[in-house]
Enzyme design. Structure first.
Site, PDB file in Angstrom:
ATOM      1  N   ASP A  59      17.079  23.542  46.807  1.00 28.33           N
ATOM      2  CA  ASP A  59      18.713  23.814  46.605  1.00 28.33           C
ATOM      3  C   ASP A  59      19.110  23.984  44.834  1.00 28.33           C
ATOM      4  O   ASP A  59      19.006  22.593  44.974  1.00 28.33           O
ATOM      5  CB  ASP A  59      19.819  23.040  47.435  1.00 28.33           C
ATOM      6  CG  ASP A  59      21.363  24.040  47.192  1.00 28.33           C
ATOM      7  OD1 ASP A  59      21.535  24.515  46.144  1.00 28.33           O
ATOM      8  OD2 ASP A  59      21.930  23.805  48.576  1.00 28.33           O
ATOM      9  N   ASN A  86      15.198  32.720  38.987  1.00 27.99           N
ATOM     10  CA  ASN A  86      15.836  33.981  39.469  1.00 27.99           C
ATOM     11  C   ASN A  86      16.966  34.172  40.328  1.00 27.99           C
ATOM     12  O   ASN A  86      17.618  35.088  40.784  1.00 27.99           O
ATOM     13  CB  ASN A  86      14.480  34.679  39.982  1.00 27.99           C
ATOM     14  CG  ASN A  86      14.546  35.852  41.348  1.00 27.99           C
ATOM     15  OD1 ASN A  86      15.032  36.795  41.208  1.00 27.99           O
ATOM     16  ND2 ASN A  86      13.868  35.119  42.533  1.00 27.99           N
ATOM     17  N   TYR A 174      29.981  37.337  39.825  1.00 27.96           N
ATOM     18  CA  TYR A 174      28.714  37.848  39.437  1.00 27.96           C
ATOM     19  C   TYR A 174      28.163  38.067  37.975  1.00 27.96           C
ATOM     20  O   TYR A 174      27.591  37.601  37.325  1.00 27.96           O
ATOM     21  CB  TYR A 174      28.927  38.635  40.525  1.00 27.96           C
ATOM     22  CG  TYR A 174      26.706  38.961  39.851  1.00 27.96           C
ATOM     23  CD1 TYR A 174      25.956  38.948  40.647  1.00 27.96           C
ATOM     24  CD2 TYR A 174      26.348  40.405  40.075  1.00 27.96           C
ATOM     25  CE1 TYR A 174      24.581  38.774  40.765  1.00 27.96           C
ATOM     26  CE2 TYR A 174      25.172  40.582  39.165  1.00 27.96           C
ATOM     27  CZ  TYR A 174      24.219  39.585  40.231  1.00 27.96           C
ATOM     28  OH  TYR A 174      22.186  40.509  39.715  1.00 27.96           O
ATOM     29  N   LYS A 178      26.588  35.495  35.125  1.00 25.81           N
ATOM     30  CA  LYS A 178      25.436  36.116  34.883  1.00 25.81           C
ATOM     31  C   LYS A 178      25.743  36.419  32.801  1.00 25.81           C
ATOM     32  O   LYS A 178      24.248  36.282  32.290  1.00 25.81           O
ATOM     33  CB  LYS A 178      25.104  37.689  35.095  1.00 25.81           C
ATOM     34  CG  LYS A 178      24.836  37.838  36.293  1.00 25.81           C
ATOM     35  CD  LYS A 178      23.126  37.393  36.870  1.00 25.81           C
ATOM     36  CE  LYS A 178      22.490  36.715  37.933  1.00 25.81           C
ATOM     37  NZ  LYS A 178      21.241  36.526  38.106  1.00 25.81           N
TER      38      LYS A 178
END
Ligand SMILES: NC(=O)c1ccc[n+]([C@@H]2O[C@H](COP(=O)([O-])OP(=O)(O)OC[C@H]3O[C@@H](n4cnc5c(N)ncnc54)[C@H](O)[C@@H]3O)[C@@H](O)[C@H]2O)c1
Length: 263
Positions: A59, A86, A174, A178
């Site tokens: 994790d 990733n 998100y 990012k």
């Protein structure tokens, strides 16, 4: 003939989220090029796929679990040459309505969960694995971002989700997570420059995964190359950033988006 510029044989990689759509492709592509690849994935069962791929249940939000797996990789194979950060959470197609609802009511708990994996998880993997790379005096780290970390999502490509009158917004966490990676990359590229560890961002456009036709059409109309990326079109960028071909590339953002960000 093996081109020495791109030769990865005998080197060691860690791919986080290596069981997912893109992670599995990087894992296979790097192993095909002779790398030994350690897959760190929360959904993994410990085991091996042939001589070149090993799976570790990790994790990325849990530093102890990263340390345990990294120590096992180092004991078996040596210090990794490549780390591909990733693993990430996006909002899944079956996300609860409040997660894809208006910004004003986007749940704090979802924000925390996404930031935890997508930002803290990358930070922790860089601390642990990048730390070993810096001690070894070499390494390459690839932080995977998205066009939604460079630019706002174009909410109208999701129009097909609103057919029955439902609300749908591609959620904010998100994008925020990012874009955080762009500057984590720059920070670490300068921090580790003298230690021989290069750190770059790989920004990807949307990847084809049998999405509904309405979405593919709307997306294709908004990208100069007229279509989503095929998954294998991201591999060349990872090979480049892993190899000697990119020896003078650090702190950069390699954008593989079919031209999405060009207009
Ligand atoms: N698929 C796309 O269209 C696209 C576009 C741009 C960028 N990206 C980026 O590419 C990367 C991979 O995307 P994907 O579509 O293959 O995702 P995916 O959902 O198929 O795979 C993600 C993997 O990460 C793992 N994971 C989740 N939480 C974890 C944790 N806490 N610790 C360890 N592993 C964990 C999951 O088990 C899964 O195997 C992501 O960083 C994503 O943001 C994808």
């Amino acid at each position: 003939m093996t081109d020495p510029l791109f030769d990865l044989s005998g080197r060691i990689a860690v791919v986080t989220g290596g069981l997912g759509q893109m992670g599995a492709l990087y894992t296979a592509g790097l192993a095909e090029r002779g790398m030994r690849v350690a897959v760190f994935d929360v959904a993994a069962e410990a085991g091996a796929d042939g001589d070149l791929v090993r799976r570790y249940p990790v994790d990325v939000t849990d530093r102890a679990s990263i340390e345990d797996a990294t120590n096992a990789v180092i004991a078996d194979w040596g210090v990794p040459h490549l780390l591909v950060n990733n693993a990430a959470l996006d909002s899944p197609p079956d996300a609860p309505p409040e997660e894809v609802g208006p910004f004003e009511s986007y749940p704090e708990s979802s924000f925390d969960a996404v930031m935890d994996v997508n930002v803290k998880g990358v930070l922790l993997c860089c601390q642990v694995i990048g730390g070993h790379m810096a001690e070894a005096g070499r390494g390459s780290i690839v932080n995977v971002s998205s066009i939604y970390g460079l630019l706002s999502p174009q909410q109208d490509v999701y129009e097909f989700r609103r057919g029955g009158g439902e609300t749908f917004f591609k959620p904010v966490a998100y994008s925020v997570s990012k874009s955080a990676l762009l500057n984590l990359t720059r920070y670490l590229a300068t921090y580790w420059a003298k230690s021989g560890v290069r750190v770059n961002t790989l920004t990807l456009g949307g990847i084809f995964a049998e999405q509904p036709k309405e979405f593919l059409d709307a997306y294709g109309a908004r990208v100069p190359l007229g279509r989503m990326a095929n998954p294998e079109e991201a591999l060349g960028a990872v090979v480049f950033l892993a190899s000697e071909a990119s020896s003078y590339v650090t702190g950069a953002n390699l954008v593989v988006d079919g031209g999405w960000s060009a207009w």
